[in-house]
Motif scaffolding. Structure first.
Motif, PDB file in Angstrom:
ATOM      1  N   ARG A   1      -1.509   1.477  -7.719  1.00 29.82           N
ATOM      2  CA  ARG A   1      -1.150   0.716  -8.919  1.00 29.82           C
ATOM      3  C   ARG A   1      -2.574   0.517  -9.704  1.00 29.82           C
ATOM      4  NH1 ARG A   1       2.388  -1.920  -4.983  1.00 29.82           N
ATOM      5  NH2 ARG A   1       4.456  -1.320  -5.468  1.00 29.82           N
ATOM      6  N   ALA A   2      -3.458   0.359  -9.317  1.00 28.52           N
ATOM      7  CA  ALA A   2      -4.722   0.087 -10.072  1.00 28.52           C
ATOM      8  C   ALA A   2      -5.077   1.152 -10.440  1.00 28.52           C
ATOM      9  CB  ALA A   2      -5.784  -0.638  -9.261  1.00 28.52           C
TER      10      ALA A   2
ATOM     11  N   GLU B   1       3.642   6.856 -12.767  1.00 33.36           N
ATOM     12  CA  GLU B   1       3.024   7.832 -11.513  1.00 33.36           C
ATOM     13  C   GLU B   1       2.786   7.008 -10.349  1.00 33.36           C
ATOM     14  OE1 GLU B   1      -0.331   9.256 -13.283  1.00 33.36           O
ATOM     15  OE2 GLU B   1       0.672  10.673 -14.609  1.00 33.36           O
ATOM     16  N   ALA B   2       2.257   5.646 -10.387  1.00 30.45           N
ATOM     17  CA  ALA B   2       2.044   4.912  -9.120  1.00 30.45           C
ATOM     18  C   ALA B   2       3.307   4.690  -8.495  1.00 30.45           C
ATOM     19  CB  ALA B   2       1.380   3.682  -9.520  1.00 30.45           C
TER      20      ALA B   2
ATOM     21  N   ILE C   1      -0.704   0.994   4.564  1.00 26.08           N
ATOM     22  CA  ILE C   1       0.385   1.301   3.604  1.00 26.08           C
ATOM     23  C   ILE C   1       0.101   0.188   2.413  1.00 26.08           C
ATOM     24  CG2 ILE C   1       2.560   1.377   2.957  1.00 26.08           C
ATOM     25  CD1 ILE C   1       1.649   3.334   4.595  1.00 26.08           C
ATOM     26  N   SER C   2      -0.064  -0.952   2.605  1.00 20.09           N
ATOM     27  CA  SER C   2       0.024  -2.265   1.421  1.00 20.09           C
ATOM     28  C   SER C   2      -1.388  -1.850   0.684  1.00 20.09           C
ATOM     29  CB  SER C   2      -0.169  -3.574   2.105  1.00 20.09           C
ATOM     30  OG  SER C   2       0.996  -3.868   3.011  1.00 20.09           O
ATOM     31  N   GLU C   3      -2.458  -1.375   1.379  1.00 27.70           N
ATOM     32  CA  GLU C   3      -3.918  -1.377   0.565  1.00 27.70           C
ATOM     33  C   GLU C   3      -3.837  -0.169  -0.079  1.00 27.70           C
ATOM     34  OE1 GLU C   3      -7.753  -2.623  -0.409  1.00 27.70           O
ATOM     35  OE2 GLU C   3      -6.012  -3.543   0.927  1.00 27.70           O
TER      36      GLU C   3
ATOM     37  N   ILE D   1       3.981   5.925  -4.557  1.00 26.82           N
ATOM     38  CA  ILE D   1       4.291   4.972  -3.558  1.00 26.82           C
ATOM     39  C   ILE D   1       5.666   5.211  -2.879  1.00 26.82           C
ATOM     40  CG2 ILE D   1       4.551   2.346  -3.287  1.00 26.82           C
ATOM     41  CD1 ILE D   1       2.641   2.032  -5.428  1.00 26.82           C
ATOM     42  N   GLN D   2       6.762   5.588  -3.704  1.00 24.97           N
ATOM     43  CA  GLN D   2       8.068   5.702  -2.995  1.00 24.97           C
ATOM     44  C   GLN D   2       7.830   7.078  -2.273  1.00 24.97           C
ATOM     45  OE1 GLN D   2      10.840   4.013  -3.452  1.00 24.97           O
ATOM     46  NE2 GLN D   2       9.792   2.525  -4.444  1.00 24.97           N
TER      47      GLN D   2
END
Length: 537
Positions: free
Chosen positions: A86-87, A93-94, A78-80, A98-99
């Motif tokens: 984000r990148a 949109e990111a 999930i973190s990766e 993510i949400q």
């Protein structure tokens, strides 16, 4: 598999075949930390799409929910994934993607709990708190926890999760999390206490005592800041309720006076209650003693699902008679050998089916006894008279209740015998002649005063010190005591020497003196005969 994996590690290879090899290692042992770590290295070095990896971990988290490595690996995923989105995408949109992924992860945790019927998995709850903390979703968590508590009030994991969720809320919150406290006369509203750590308002508190209550209540809330809401409410009531007074409050003086525990305005002591049970009427839902029986709330009680879940019993014995056919080495015709082969094949198939049935039955019964000891809500329970799944436990509780009833019935007889007193002790018919010897009407144990059975009790001091008879010695009893001491061994266990003894009874002194006189006479006669013979020679 592990040999290939160690070779890959020595080469420090991060390739697709190394990634597939980690999957094989995990298939054999899903708790292998090194395999999960090496898999993360391959995923990161190869820059593989991680959505497929989430699908790979879905199976393991559902099949092995208590495996910490699976949840840690999923947390890394999930973190990766969040970092990559984000990148790659714009901030709006990111954040939206993510949400959405975070909410899917929370729903996945709920699905894992529902599939395994285990709402108390520590690793799963830790993963959930990580998602909530990482993506700031605590504001949506409180209704979810309350729904779990409505379904199962004994869910201690949900209770432990609730204070964390409440501490992240924006107060004042909904009316569910607020409490109104009324102090004073019925119907008169004085105080309102909320979980936002302050007194919201007071109304019509013109009296000085009521103002003092407000001040003391505020101090009590301030002293318990950060504690559990129940503890804060208890301290608030103790500080503001004028009728509260502990029965063991310290008193001044140099005398100790035991105070009667009353049940008016003074609350009873926690360690001393002198009032009998018959004085106070018992409430209908009260209990005098604890019960070891399961909670009857799990019983069907006319539920339409009653008896819908059954565990079929396995065969009483597993037939393994076909094994004896393998030991048949006699000469047989091909047709006979083929028929025997068919019998062995059918017997082995039946044996495997019966063995699997026994295994499945034992496994399901173990799950039933470990996870559903109190019963299955609306279907069956150990206190239900028509139970099928818990028949053994029901019969055990029934026999236990029967023994308890028998003991309770015999208890009255025992108590009557223990508390019974004789007429002389209780002074019944005092002054009348009972018609018995003195003290015969008192039921106490007495010594035997029969001169024939115990003549020694009737001797004076001189007769005891200087008896006229010689004490007797029993050789048989002495031999038995000696045998007990040496454990029937006729040798010394240390040096091996002979350790046997003879047990002879000593003759009386008169007989010993008489035998000595006769021995001297015989020796004198023998000496005289020798001297006469020598004179003749």
């Amino acid at each position: 598999v592990h040999g290939y994996f160690r070779a890959i590690q020595q080469k420090n290879e991060t390739s697709k075949r190394a990634l597939q090899l980690t999957a094989d290692v995990i298939q054999h042992n899903s708790a292998n930390y090194t395999a999960w770590y090496y898999r993360r290295r391959c995923l990161k070095d190869l820059a593989i799409e991680l959505d497929d990896e989430r699908i790979f971990t879905d199976k393991w988290a559902r099949d092995c929910p208590k495996n910490y490595q699976v949840w840690y690996h999923r947390r890394w995923l999930i973190s990766e994934i969040s970092a990559r989105k984000r990148a790659e995408l714009s901030p709006e949109e990111a954040e939206k993607a993510i949400q959405s992924m975070a909410r899917e992860e929370l729903q996945y945790h709920l699905d894992c709990m529902q599939v395994n019927n285990d709402y108390k998995n520590y690793n799963g709850w830790s993963h959930r708190q990580f998602i909530l903390q990482q993506f700031k979703l605590w504001h949506e968590e409180l209704p979810f926890v309350e729904q779990l508590l409505r379904e199962d009030i004994r869910n201690n994991s949900a209770w432990n999760h609730r204070p964390k969720a409440m501490s992240q809320q924006q107060w004042p919150s909904t009316s569910i999390c607020r409490t109104d406290v009324y102090v004073g006369k019925p119907g008169k509203r004085i105080l309102q206490y909320s979980c936002d750590k302050q007194i919201l308002w007071n109304d019509k508190t013109e009296d000085l005592s009521q103002k003092l209550i407000v001040k003391v209540g505020g101090l009590a809330l301030g002293a318990s800041r950060g504690a559990h809401p129940t503890v804060r409410l208890d301290s608030f009531l103790k500080s503001t309720d004028p009728s509260y007074q502990h029965a063991e409050a310290p008193t001044q003086g140099d005398r100790f006076i035991r105070k009667m525990a009353t049940y008016g305005q003074i609350r009873p002591s926690v360690s001393f209650v002198s009032e009998a049970r018959v004085v106070r009427p018992m409430k209908e839902q009260g209990a005098l003693d604890m019960s070891v029986l399961p909670n009857p709330i799990m019983d069907p009680r006319g539920d339409p699902r009653e008896g819908t879940f059954e565990i079929p019993a396995p065969p009483p014995e597993v037939d393994d008679s076909f094994i004896k056919m393998y030991q048949n080495h006699s000469l047989m015709l091909p047709s006979e050998r083929y028929k025997e082969h068919l019998k062995m094949k059918a017997g082995e198939k039946k044996w495997r089916e019966e063995r699997d049935a026994v295994f499945r039955y034992r496994k399901r019964m173990n799950v039933l006894e470990r996870k559903h000891q109190e019963g299955i809500l609306g279907i069956d329970g150990p206190t239900h008279p028509d139970t099928l799944l818990y028949r053994d436990r029901f019969e055990h509780h029934a026999a236990q209740a029967q023994r308890k009833a028998v003991n309770a019935e015999n208890r009255f007889t025992v108590l009557q015998d223990k508390t019974y007193s004789d007429d002389a002790v209780a002074m019944r018919d005092f002054g009348s002649d009972p018609g018995l010897e003195r003290s015969k009407d008192i039921c106490i144990q007495r010594k035997c005063i029969d001169p024939e059975q115990h003549p020694f009790r009737f001797l004076d001091t001189h007769s005891r010190l200087f008896p006229k008879y010689s004490p007797t010695w029993d050789p048989e009893r002495a031999a038995a005591l000696r045998s007990h001491d040496v454990r029937d061994r006729g040798h010394n266990i240390i040096n091996g020497a002979d350790n046997t003894l003879t047990y002879d009874v000593a003759l009386p002194w008169e007989e010993v003196q008489q035998q000595a006189v006769q021995r001297r006479i015989a020796e004198a006669a023998k000496t005289q005969s020798r001297s006469s013979n020598s004179h003749e020679i």
